[in-house]
Design an enzyme around this catalytic site. Structure first.
Site, PDB file in Angstrom:
ATOM      1  N   HIS A 159       0.776  -1.114  -0.003  1.00 19.80           N
ATOM      2  CA  HIS A 159       0.125   0.089   0.064  1.00 19.80           C
ATOM      3  C   HIS A 159       0.893   1.227   0.042  1.00 19.80           C
ATOM      4  O   HIS A 159       2.039   1.278   0.515  1.00 19.80           O
ATOM      5  CB  HIS A 159      -1.003  -0.083   1.195  1.00 19.80           C
ATOM      6  CG  HIS A 159      -1.999   0.893   1.081  1.00 19.80           C
ATOM      7  ND1 HIS A 159      -1.735   2.493   1.412  1.00 19.80           N
ATOM      8  CD2 HIS A 159      -3.465   0.980   0.788  1.00 19.80           C
ATOM      9  CE1 HIS A 159      -2.950   3.065   1.422  1.00 19.80           C
ATOM     10  NE2 HIS A 159      -3.756   2.328   0.883  1.00 19.80           N
ATOM     11  N   GLU A 184      -4.090   2.722  -7.218  1.00 21.31           N
ATOM     12  CA  GLU A 184      -4.386   3.449  -6.208  1.00 21.31           C
ATOM     13  C   GLU A 184      -3.611   4.817  -6.490  1.00 21.31           C
ATOM     14  O   GLU A 184      -2.452   4.785  -5.831  1.00 21.31           O
ATOM     15  CB  GLU A 184      -4.332   3.260  -4.763  1.00 21.31           C
ATOM     16  CG  GLU A 184      -5.226   2.125  -4.509  1.00 21.31           C
ATOM     17  CD  GLU A 184      -5.468   2.100  -2.920  1.00 21.31           C
ATOM     18  OE1 GLU A 184      -6.506   1.902  -2.278  1.00 21.31           O
ATOM     19  OE2 GLU A 184      -4.514   1.910  -1.995  1.00 21.31           O
TER      20      GLU A 184
HETATM   21  P1  PGA Z   1      -9.967   5.725   0.771  1.00 22.47           P
HETATM   22  O1  PGA Z   1      -8.362   4.946   0.952  1.00 22.47           O
HETATM   23  O2  PGA Z   1     -10.867   5.152   0.425  1.00 22.47           O
HETATM   24  O3  PGA Z   1     -10.115   6.538   2.154  1.00 22.47           O
HETATM   25  O4  PGA Z   1      -9.204   6.900  -0.238  1.00 22.47           O
HETATM   26  C1  PGA Z   1      -8.370   3.947  -0.085  1.00 22.47           C
HETATM   27  C2  PGA Z   1      -6.985   3.153   0.277  1.00 22.47           C
HETATM   28  O5  PGA Z   1      -5.960   3.612   0.975  1.00 22.47           O
HETATM   29  O6  PGA Z   1      -6.820   1.776   0.419  1.00 22.47           O
END
Ligand code: PGA
Length: 214
Positions: free
Chosen positions: A91, A140
């Site tokens: 992540h 992401e």
């Molecule tokens: P968020 O986070 O939905 O709060 O933007 C997503 C993530 O970091 O997995």
């Protein structure tokens, strides 16, 4: 209807009592057949979650790059496997705050795979390396995480398409400010195989709606 994977990433949030309240207010028993939900609570709550949910619905948020042994503070893949079928690896918060690099991420993927825990590797774009043997990735964009500013679905779909075509992965999720209002705008697109949800997964009502609207 295509299959969808909907993953909740609680990050470093919730006490045991708060988790009990969440569990009491969520219903994952009657999911549409094409939807699969995986909840990734902190390590401290995995055992409690396992009293209520099967291992296939649970994930860890991290895993040790080593097997069992003298690695203070680490939780290894076989320990994760007792409670969870999945693990988030790489992540962007791990990369940013804990200085995890591609080499460590590769080690973590190897540990997960050797224990038959399914890695979900988070990538920030098409150029993020994806270790061999990874079937699921979550795209992401860093600026979209926790900001309330999701990427445009068309652009997210295009990045997912490129990742899909460039690599061996089978499923690409989108993550970054997914809500009950915008989730369908992502999941209806061809190359987005589901979502990784942070903030909105902490509220059982919102997360239930995300599942319903995906
Ligand atoms: P968020 O986070 O939905 O709060 O933007 C997503 C993530 O970091 O997995």
């Amino acid at each position: 209807m295509k299959d969808l994977l909907i993953v909740a990433n609680w990050k470093s949030n919730k006490s045991q009592q708060e988790a009990d309240l969440w569990i009491a207010n969520i219903n994952l028993d009657t999911l549409d057949a094409n939807k699969k939900v995986v909840i990734c609570p902190p390590f401290t709550l995995l055992s409690a979650f396992s009293q209520h949910f099967p291992v296939e619905k649970l994930g860890a948020q991290n895993i040790s790059p080593f097997s069992a042994g003298a690695y203070t503070g680490e939780v290894n893949a076989l320990q994760v496997k007792e409670f969870a079928a999945y693990v988030l690896i790489g992540h962007s918060e791990r990369r940013q705050y804990f200085k995890e690099d591609d080499e460590i991420i590769q080690e973590k993927v190897m540990q997960a795979k050797s224990a038959m825990v399914i890695p979900i590797v988070c990538v920030q774009g098409v150029d993020t390396p994806i270790p061999q043997g990874v079937d699921i990735v979550a795209y992401e964009p860093i600026w979209a995480i926790g900001t309330g500013k999701a990427e445009s679905p068309i652009e997210a779909n295009e990045v997912c398409r490129q990742i899909f075509h460039k690599t061996h992965v089978k499923t690409v999720l989108y993550g970054g400010s997914v809500t009950e209002e915008n989730v369908h705008t992502f999941t209806e697109l061809e190359y987005i195989g589901g979502v990784l949800v942070g903030g909105a997964s902490l509220d059982p009502q919102k997360f239930s709606q995300i599942i319903a609207h995906a």
